[in-house]
Design a protein around this motif. Structure first.
Motif, PDB file in Angstrom:
ATOM      1  N   ASP A 120     -20.653   4.813   3.785  1.00 24.44           N
ATOM      2  CA  ASP A 120     -21.260   3.789   4.634  1.00 24.44           C
ATOM      3  C   ASP A 120     -20.217   2.755   5.051  1.00 24.44           C
ATOM      4  O   ASP A 120     -20.272   2.212   6.154  1.00 24.44           O
ATOM      5  CB  ASP A 120     -22.397   3.099   3.880  1.00 24.44           C
ATOM      6  N   PHE A 121     -19.293   2.469   4.129  1.00 27.20           N
ATOM      7  CA  PHE A 121     -18.188   1.566   4.399  1.00 27.20           C
ATOM      8  C   PHE A 121     -16.893   2.237   3.958  1.00 27.20           C
ATOM      9  O   PHE A 121     -16.857   2.921   2.930  1.00 27.20           O
ATOM     10  CB  PHE A 121     -18.351   0.243   3.643  1.00 27.20           C
ATOM     11  N   VAL A 122     -15.857   2.028   4.741  1.00 24.34           N
ATOM     12  CA  VAL A 122     -14.524   2.525   4.390  1.00 24.34           C
ATOM     13  C   VAL A 122     -13.586   1.330   4.367  1.00 24.34           C
ATOM     14  O   VAL A 122     -13.463   0.610   5.361  1.00 24.34           O
ATOM     15  CB  VAL A 122     -14.014   3.569   5.399  1.00 24.34           C
ATOM     16  N   PHE A 123     -12.969   1.117   3.227  1.00 22.30           N
ATOM     17  CA  PHE A 123     -12.025   0.010   3.070  1.00 22.30           C
ATOM     18  C   PHE A 123     -10.623   0.610   3.112  1.00 22.30           C
ATOM     19  O   PHE A 123     -10.258   1.407   2.249  1.00 22.30           O
ATOM     20  CB  PHE A 123     -12.278  -0.696   1.739  1.00 22.30           C
ATOM     21  N   SER A 124      -9.845   0.263   4.133  1.00 23.44           N
ATOM     22  CA  SER A 124      -8.512   0.825   4.305  1.00 23.44           C
ATOM     23  C   SER A 124      -7.465  -0.149   3.800  1.00 23.44           C
ATOM     24  O   SER A 124      -7.296  -1.238   4.346  1.00 23.44           O
ATOM     25  CB  SER A 124      -8.252   1.151   5.780  1.00 23.44           C
ATOM     26  N   ALA A 125      -6.767   0.251   2.737  1.00 21.54           N
ATOM     27  CA  ALA A 125      -5.721  -0.600   2.156  1.00 21.54           C
ATOM     28  C   ALA A 125      -4.565   0.284   1.704  1.00 21.54           C
ATOM     29  O   ALA A 125      -4.194   0.303   0.542  1.00 21.54           O
ATOM     30  CB  ALA A 125      -6.274  -1.407   0.986  1.00 21.54           C
ATOM     31  N   ILE A 126      -4.013   1.031   2.655  1.00 23.21           N
ATOM     32  CA  ILE A 126      -2.943   1.957   2.319  1.00 23.21           C
ATOM     33  C   ILE A 126      -1.583   1.305   2.530  1.00 23.21           C
ATOM     34  O   ILE A 126      -1.456   0.310   3.247  1.00 23.21           O
ATOM     35  CB  ILE A 126      -3.031   3.258   3.138  1.00 23.21           C
ATOM     36  N   ARG A 127      -0.560   1.855   1.890  1.00 18.07           N
ATOM     37  CA  ARG A 127       0.814   1.380   2.084  1.00 18.07           C
ATOM     38  C   ARG A 127       1.711   2.608   2.208  1.00 18.07           C
ATOM     39  O   ARG A 127       2.081   3.236   1.206  1.00 18.07           O
ATOM     40  CB  ARG A 127       1.267   0.495   0.915  1.00 18.07           C
ATOM     41  N   VAL A 128       2.027   2.959   3.443  1.00 14.57           N
ATOM     42  CA  VAL A 128       2.846   4.138   3.700  1.00 14.57           C
ATOM     43  C   VAL A 128       4.262   3.913   3.161  1.00 14.57           C
ATOM     44  O   VAL A 128       4.886   2.907   3.445  1.00 14.57           O
ATOM     45  CB  VAL A 128       2.875   4.452   5.211  1.00 14.57           C
ATOM     46  N   HIS A 129       4.746   4.834   2.357  1.00 18.03           N
ATOM     47  CA  HIS A 129       6.044   4.791   1.665  1.00 18.03           C
ATOM     48  C   HIS A 129       6.055   3.764   0.530  1.00 18.03           C
ATOM     49  O   HIS A 129       7.106   3.426  -0.006  1.00 18.03           O
ATOM     50  CB  HIS A 129       7.203   4.510   2.633  1.00 18.03           C
ATOM     51  N   GLY A 130       4.880   3.275   0.180  1.00 20.08           N
ATOM     52  CA  GLY A 130       4.754   2.423  -0.997  1.00 20.08           C
ATOM     53  C   GLY A 130       5.608   1.169  -0.953  1.00 20.08           C
ATOM     54  O   GLY A 130       6.105   0.748   0.102  1.00 20.08           O
ATOM     55  N   LEU A 131       5.757   0.553  -2.117  1.00 21.36           N
ATOM     56  CA  LEU A 131       6.582  -0.655  -2.200  1.00 21.36           C
ATOM     57  C   LEU A 131       8.055  -0.349  -1.982  1.00 21.36           C
ATOM     58  O   LEU A 131       8.824  -1.239  -1.606  1.00 21.36           O
ATOM     59  CB  LEU A 131       6.376  -1.337  -3.555  1.00 21.36           C
ATOM     60  N   GLU A 132       8.455   0.902  -2.214  1.00 27.03           N
ATOM     61  CA  GLU A 132       9.837   1.266  -1.886  1.00 27.03           C
ATOM     62  C   GLU A 132      10.102   1.045  -0.391  1.00 27.03           C
ATOM     63  O   GLU A 132      11.185   0.595  -0.005  1.00 27.03           O
ATOM     64  CB  GLU A 132      10.099   2.728  -2.248  1.00 27.03           C
ATOM     65  N   GLY A 133       9.103   1.341   0.442  1.00 28.86           N
ATOM     66  CA  GLY A 133       9.233   1.094   1.872  1.00 28.86           C
ATOM     67  C   GLY A 133       9.349  -0.384   2.189  1.00 28.86           C
ATOM     68  O   GLY A 133      10.106  -0.778   3.075  1.00 28.86           O
ATOM     69  N   ARG A 134       8.615  -1.201   1.453  1.00 26.60           N
ATOM     70  CA  ARG A 134       8.725  -2.650   1.672  1.00 26.60           C
ATOM     71  C   ARG A 134      10.126  -3.146   1.352  1.00 26.60           C
ATOM     72  O   ARG A 134      10.676  -3.989   2.068  1.00 26.60           O
ATOM     73  CB  ARG A 134       7.692  -3.397   0.825  1.00 26.60           C
ATOM     74  N   VAL A 135      10.702  -2.636   0.291  1.00 26.76           N
ATOM     75  CA  VAL A 135      12.068  -3.036  -0.068  1.00 26.76           C
ATOM     76  C   VAL A 135      13.038  -2.647   1.040  1.00 26.76           C
ATOM     77  O   VAL A 135      13.930  -3.426   1.410  1.00 26.76           O
ATOM     78  CB  VAL A 135      12.478  -2.406  -1.411  1.00 26.76           C
ATOM     79  N   ILE A 136      12.869  -1.457   1.602  1.00 26.80           N
ATOM     80  CA  ILE A 136      13.718  -1.026   2.718  1.00 26.80           C
ATOM     81  C   ILE A 136      13.526  -1.960   3.910  1.00 26.80           C
ATOM     82  O   ILE A 136      14.500  -2.389   4.546  1.00 26.80           O
ATOM     83  CB  ILE A 136      13.394   0.431   3.100  1.00 26.80           C
ATOM     84  N   ASP A 137      12.261  -2.278   4.225  1.00 21.83           N
ATOM     85  CA  ASP A 137      11.983  -3.224   5.322  1.00 21.83           C
ATOM     86  C   ASP A 137      12.777  -4.509   5.142  1.00 21.83           C
ATOM     87  O   ASP A 137      13.395  -5.028   6.083  1.00 21.83           O
ATOM     88  CB  ASP A 137      10.490  -3.566   5.365  1.00 21.83           C
ATOM     89  N   GLU A 138      12.744  -5.037   3.947  1.00 20.57           N
ATOM     90  CA  GLU A 138      13.375  -6.326   3.665  1.00 20.57           C
ATOM     91  C   GLU A 138      14.892  -6.234   3.707  1.00 20.57           C
ATOM     92  O   GLU A 138      15.562  -7.056   4.350  1.00 20.57           O
ATOM     93  CB  GLU A 138      12.925  -6.829   2.285  1.00 20.57           C
ATOM     94  N   ARG A 139      15.463  -5.257   3.020  1.00 22.72           N
ATOM     95  CA  ARG A 139      16.918  -5.183   2.877  1.00 22.72           C
ATOM     96  C   ARG A 139      17.619  -4.813   4.184  1.00 22.72           C
ATOM     97  O   ARG A 139      18.692  -5.350   4.485  1.00 22.72           O
ATOM     98  CB  ARG A 139      17.285  -4.197   1.768  1.00 22.72           C
ATOM     99  N   VAL A 140      17.037  -3.923   4.964  1.00 23.06           N
ATOM    100  CA  VAL A 140      17.635  -3.578   6.255  1.00 23.06           C
ATOM    101  C   VAL A 140      17.669  -4.805   7.165  1.00 23.06           C
ATOM    102  O   VAL A 140      18.673  -5.091   7.813  1.00 23.06           O
ATOM    103  CB  VAL A 140      16.879  -2.413   6.913  1.00 23.06           C
TER     104      VAL A 140
END
Length: 440
Positions: free
Chosen positions: A78-98
């Motif tokens: 009835d409800f879908v809660f979308s809270a995904i993180r593609v490439h996980g927190l490792e991806g966030r670290v890449i986002d930040e460091r690059v």
């Protein structure tokens, strides 16, 4: 509530899922069963242990099931809660460091990091939205996947008005301002995009009390945004910005602080959550105690690098409260006023009808309806229109697979504003993120 509903949480192995489940245990929830979906069976197992511990002392808690099969998870929702993180927190670290390697901000939703996050996330959420439209066309989708406004707009192409984006920042700002004014409730005048909005009015019986707040140094110093932006700046703006405007107003200071820090926010969270999940998989560990300790540390350090310091202890009511209020209003057809992300539909004159904006809405059984009178402060118009053009370029790049359009999105962002830097950023992100191989 007699009519009970099923909630599917995509990203069900995520660290903050127990916050959502905790909100459902309060007794007034319309949800009778929760399906957790994740690509990681190990994370699903760890988080389901926490949820089971939360439910242990509650009579008739929502049933919990887990699956790594998306179609199985969505069927009957009835409800879908979308809270995904593609490439996980490792991806966030890449986002930040690059980004920091080029001397620009890499925050996960703002600037270069937000664009990289969006580029690898949009193809995934596009496929998810298509699947929802096919197997659960009657479901309401509540999107918390970041960048929330951008992702909501992408999903709306397939789901229309049945996808609503949420964020806890605007409602938390409203609560803090009302507390500073000493009023229990008010009609909030707030407008913008996700993580890019301003509170320009707090009306009680038709009177705007915000000027009274702006006149008082003591009142402004009593809440987080007042301390973050300072009295003189807030008076000049004649509005209270969302905390994320700090990245636009104080960019150079934040870049210097980020470069000087021993670790990024993503690196801190990755280290902390790896430790937490390791403890949660241990049979001898107390799952709820381990998770709660990690949550306290996470919250205490939120935006510490940006100078916000520790959050107000009595804050409460994060995104899980917004999600519960939204589901309850729709399920019971009981009108509720919430600040959410929806299609513009003429609300902000400077944007087209299909642009997803963050504004006060009346939510009922037929969805979220933007209220009249929402308006951007004059000083925010150019930034909002520029950022919407950046979002549209990211959407176009994801649809077309064009590296050139992705570079254009980077170069147009006000925190980058350079074609050579944008080219290097896209090249580096493609080098480190296999999900961006589609850009050619």
């Amino acid at each position: 509530m007699a009519d009970r509903r099923r909630l599917t949480i995509l990203g069900g192995g995520g660290f903050r899922v127990p916050l959502v489940y905790s909100a459902l245990l309060g007794g007034d929830s319309p949800i009778s069963s929760v399906v957790l979906h994740d690509v990681s069976a190990a994370r699903l197992g760890a988080i389901s242990r926490v949820l089971t511990a939360q439910a242990a002392t509650v009579a008739h808690p929502p049933e919990i099931s887990v699956t790594t099969d998306l179609t199985e998870a969505l069927t009957g929702a009835d409800f879908v809660f979308s809270a995904i993180r593609v490439h996980g927190l490792e991806g966030r670290v890449i986002d930040e460091r690059v980004a920091l390697g080029e001397g620009v901000l890499g925050q996960e939703t703002v600037g270069a990091g937000g664009i990289a996050y969006g580029l690898r996330t949009l193809p995934v959420v596009d496929a998810i939205a298509r699947r929802i439209a096919l197997v659960a066309p009657g479901a309401w989708v509540i999107n918390f996947t970041n960048p929330a406004g951008l992702v909501t707009e992408a999903m709306a192409a397939h789901l229309g008005e049945r996808v609503i984006g949420i964020c806890d920042s605007p409602s938390a700002l409203g609560r803090r301002v009302m507390r500073a004014l000493g009023v229990p409730s008010a009609r909030l005048e707030y407008a913008g995009l996700n993580h890019l909005g301003w509170l320009s009015g707090v009306r009680v019986n038709g009177e705007n009390l915000l000027p009274r707040l702006l006149e008082s140094d003591e009142a402004l110093a009593s809440f987080e945004e007042g301390r973050l932006f300072g009295a003189s700046r807030l008076r000049a703006l004649a509005a209270v910005p969302n905390e994320y405007l700090h990245y636009y107003y104080d960019t150079e200071d934040l870049v210097r602080a980020s470069l000087a820090a021993t670790e990024t926010r993503g690196e801190f969270l990755l280290r902390q959550q790896d430790e937490c999940y390791a403890r949660l998989t241990s049979p001898s560990a107390d799952p709820l105690r381990s998770w709660t300790a990690a949550l306290r540390k996470r919250d205490a350090t939120y935006m510490a690098l940006e100078g916000l310091g520790e959050r107000d202890e009595a804050e409460g009511g994060g995104y899980e409260a917004v999600a519960l209020a939204l589901m309850t209003a729709i399920a019971s057809d009981t009108p509720s006023d919430l600040i959410v992300n929806v299609r513009n539909r003429g609300t902000l004159a400077v944007l087209d009808d299909d642009a997803v904006v963050e504004v006060p809405c009346r939510v009922d059984g037929s969805g979220a309806h933007p209220g009249s009178g929402a308006a951007l402060p004059a000083h925010g118009v150019s930034l909002v229109t520029r950022m919407k053009s950046v979002e549209r370029a990211v959407l176009e790049a994801a649809r077309s697979g064009s590296r050139a359009v992705a570079v254009r999105a980077m170069a147009c962002h006000p925190l980058i504003d350079s074609v050579p830097v944008a080219r290097r950023l896209i090249a580096q992100y493609q080098r480190h993120l296999p999900e961006l191989a589609y850009l050619r």
